[in-house]
Design an enzyme around this catalytic site. Structure first.
Site, short mmCIF file in Angstrom:
data_model
loop_
_atom_site.label_atom_id
_atom_site.label_comp_id
_atom_site.label_asym_id
_atom_site.label_seq_id
_atom_site.Cartn_x
_atom_site.Cartn_y
_atom_site.Cartn_z
N ASP A 160 -13.14 5.17 1.64
CA ASP A 160 -11.72 5.26 2.02
C ASP A 160 -11.31 6.72 2.20
OD1 ASP A 160 -8.96 5.37 2.21
OD2 ASP A 160 -8.59 3.99 0.54
N ASP A 195 0.88 -1.17 0.00
CA ASP A 195 0.00 0.00 0.00
C ASP A 195 0.92 1.22 0.00
OD1 ASP A 195 -1.69 2.11 0.50
OD2 ASP A 195 -2.39 1.40 2.46
N GLU A 203 -7.20 0.42 -4.51
CA GLU A 203 -7.23 0.28 -3.06
C GLU A 203 -8.56 -0.31 -2.54
OE1 GLU A 203 -5.99 4.24 -2.01
OE2 GLU A 203 -3.99 3.87 -2.79
N LYS A 228 2.93 11.42 -3.17
CA LYS A 228 1.95 10.71 -4.01
C LYS A 228 0.94 11.67 -4.64
CE LYS A 228 -1.52 7.01 -3.55
NZ LYS A 228 -2.06 6.06 -2.54
#
Ligand code: ADP
Ligand code: MG
Length: 619
Positions: free
Chosen positions: A211, A23, A187, A87
């Site tokens: 999420d 992850d 994800e 990211k």
């Protein structure tokens, strides 16, 4: 079972090829495996250490690199040399992040605003791919140290909303870190795998994965049938997360204290301290009603009610995304049986409460929300290693993919929200006699005219053998692999000539742009339809003119003078109508021309048939 290897240092037997699940988070990253003995997924960690590796990179004055907790400690001391949230910069240009530039305490280069961003530390420049690869290398090293075996293969997760360019960038980062990235998976798909939803293959289940991490928000609606995970729709915002909660708290503190404000704007290290204290406050407020501390003799505090008020707009935004995702999946709220909570920010009670009251159904939060994605990635890695054949994964495309056809029209081959992997082929032909090449332009978007969509790639398909217009059969295929990377190929079926390109756009669309494109496609739907009808009428008119002119040239023998004159007049009238923007006028001129030429065509057919009957070739 893979190969068996013996570790020389420990003398222990081990599986040679361990595929890890990673992850790669905006805030935190983790690496996990399915344990070879227990067959259960576990996040890897050193004895007594945390499995969470902060996605933070620190460069000292000699360019030595530290990643993880130690780098996190440098955020306050060396803000210019300590990179966080890299990211969020993946696949972005400076223009994309301009409005957020102040948030980053390190130096983002702003001279070439159109191309991919670079970050400067000391005298060196790094791309977000370089930075992500440093995090991945750290995870790889930790995994190798713990497993005492080389780790060269990985499954890496990305937010569902990541576009092609961002997925490709993630894959490149893996390669740079010495990892063979076997699969990029979403994800939410990983999270639902971790919950084992779908194990009971007799039941069909429709679920939502919510999420909320540090920097990104994703909502995904999945349908699970017979162990197959199908993503029905996704929505989200890559600029929404727990970081925003922290920032809201910082702003609240600054508003309340002018002296602190002055210090904040003149001292970067204080700015970072405040950011970290805000995060500590937020975490504490997940389990208590108050937070207070002192920073440089300033007393600062916040209570739960104030915090809930501050984050209310952000939570509302996530619920709006949930509504959109539901709409895209053509489902009602009551169709959602279960909700899975993912991301550290779902520990905030107000978030849980909002999600619960929106979906009004069972909430899954039993697995650690920080680890759940990595655990699912490990399960996917295990599937790829051939140890688990119960699952198949299907994802969807966020925007339609298509080709430019005559008149600048968008011809959609793969509609938005189509399942991937996916392959679609369609045949096209040439417009002109002897045409030896064809321009293949690939676009992404929902509008009818390609100029309103986004160009992904273009290539000239050459080497088509000389044939009359309309005779070559060029088959264009769109192939999206399981990572969401598009390959476009063209093949002339009569000659077998073939060419293809892999689509790796320079940089992709931001979520805001995707949303804007979707909104515009609705706003302009009527205009687009009218434009499409006009372009189609013009194209038809041009083709009829060309065919008729050719026919007249070939068949003057069977036509009389009046007929030739009438045809010439009708041709001219049609030609003129093409210069105007009246679709109905063009169509009526086409009809008039057809009226005149229809008898000729019948006559020509008769002539051909009698020729054929008398033994001659009709060609
Ligand atoms: P990402 O996937 O973006 O890397 P994570 O899922 O690791 O993010 O979530 C990180 C976010 O979760 C951070 O904003 C962090 O402050 C927040 N977080 C972690 N623990 C808690 C908690 N107990 N209460 C509230 N927020 C938390
Ligand atoms: Mg995450």
């Amino acid at each position: 079972m893979g190969k068996i290897a013996i570790n020389i240092a420990t003398g222990s037997l081990q599986q040679a090829e361990m595929i890890v699940g990673i992850d790669l988070g905006t805030t935190n990253s983790l690496v996990a495996i399915v344990h070879p003995e227990t067959k259960k997924p576990v996040c890897l960690k050193e004895h007594n250490a945390n499995s969470i590796v902060p996605s933070v990179i620190y460069f000292d004055e000699f360019d030595n690199i530290t990643v993880g907790e130690m780098a996190h400690d440098q955020l306050e001391l060396n803000p210019a040399n300590t990179i966080f949230s890299a990211k969020r910069l993946m696949g972005k240009s400076y223009n994309d992040i301009k409005s957020k530039a102040a948030y980053y305490a390190y130096k983002i280069i702003d001279d070439d605003t159109e191309s991919l961003v670079k970050i400067q530390v000391n005298n060196k420049f790094y791309s977000p791919i370089d930075l992500s690869s440093l995090i991945l290398k750290e995870l790889k090293n930790r995994a190798e140290h713990i497993l005492k075996t080389p780790v060269t293969k990985a499954v890496i997760t990305v937010p569902a909303y990541f576009n092609d360019a961002q997925r490709q960038a993630t894959r490149d980062a893996g390669k740079l870190a010495g990892l063979d990235v076997l699969r990029i998976i979403n994800e939410p798909t990983a999270a639902s795998l971790a919950y084992g939803l779908g194990i009971d293959t007799t039941k069909e289940k429709t679920i939502a994965v919510y999420d909320l991490g540090g920097g990104t928000f994703d909502i995904s609606i999945l349908k699970i049938t017979n162990g197959i995970f199908e993503v029905l729709s996704t929505n989200g915002d890559t600029y929404l997360g727990g970081d925003d909660f922290d920032k809201a708290i910082v702003d609240y503190w600054l508003k309340a204290n002018e002296e602190l404000q002055e210090l904040y704007y003149s001292n970067q290290s204080i700015a970072q301290t405040l950011r970290l204290q805000a995060e500590a406050a937020k975490k504490q407020l997940s389990t208590s009603n108050n937070f207070s501390t002192t920073i440089n003799e300033f007393q600062i505090s916040i209570d739960l009610d104030t915090f809930n008020e501050l984050i209310h707009p952000f939570i509302n935004k996530t619920i709006d995304c949930c509504k959109k995702a539901l709409k895209d999946s053509d489902l009602k709220i009551s169709d959602i049986e279960t909700v899975v909570l993912v991301g550290g920010s779902t520990r905030v009670p107000a978030v849980k409460k909002a999600v619960h009251s929106f979906f009004n159904t069972e909430i899954n939060d039993s697995i650690n929300p920080d680890e759940v994605v990595a655990l699912g990635a490990a399960i996917q890695a295990d599937i790829l290693a051939g140890n688990n054949k119960d699952f198949l994964l299907l994802d969807v495309t966020p925007l339609s993919l298509g080709l430019e056809t005559m008149g600048g029209l968008m011809d959609v081959l793969i509609p938005r929200n189509s399942k991937i992997p996916n392959k679609v082929s369609r045949q096209y032909t040439t417009q002109k006699d002897g045409q030896s090449s064809m321009r293949i332009s690939v676009f992404q978007g929902e509008r009818d005219l390609v100029k309103d969509n986004r160009k992904l790639a273009e290539f000239n398909f050459t080497g088509i053998p000389g044939m009359p217009a309309g005779l070559p059969k060029v088959e264009v295929s769109f192939l999206i692999n399981a990572d969401g990377i598009l390959t476009v190929s063209a093949k002339e079926l009569r000659s077998g000539i073939e060419q293809s390109v892999e689509v790796k756009p320079q940089y992709g669309l931001t979520d805001a742009e995707v949303e804007k494109m979707l909104l515009e496609s609705i706003t302009y739907a009527k205009d687009d339809m009218a434009t499409r009808a006009l372009v189609e009428a013009k194209t038809e008119g041009e083709q009829i003119i060309s065919v008729t002119e050719k026919f007249i040239q070939k068949n003057t023998a069977i036509l009389n003078k009046e007929e030739i004159l009438a045809t010439a007049n009708a041709l001219q009238a049609l030609q003129l109508s093409l210069t105007m923007t009246d679709k109905n006028l063009i169509q009526s001129k086409i009809e008039e021309l057809n009226e005149i030429t229809r008898p000729f065509a019948e006559r020509a057919m008769d002539a051909a048939v009698s020729n054929a009957l008398s033994g001659k070739s009709i060609l």
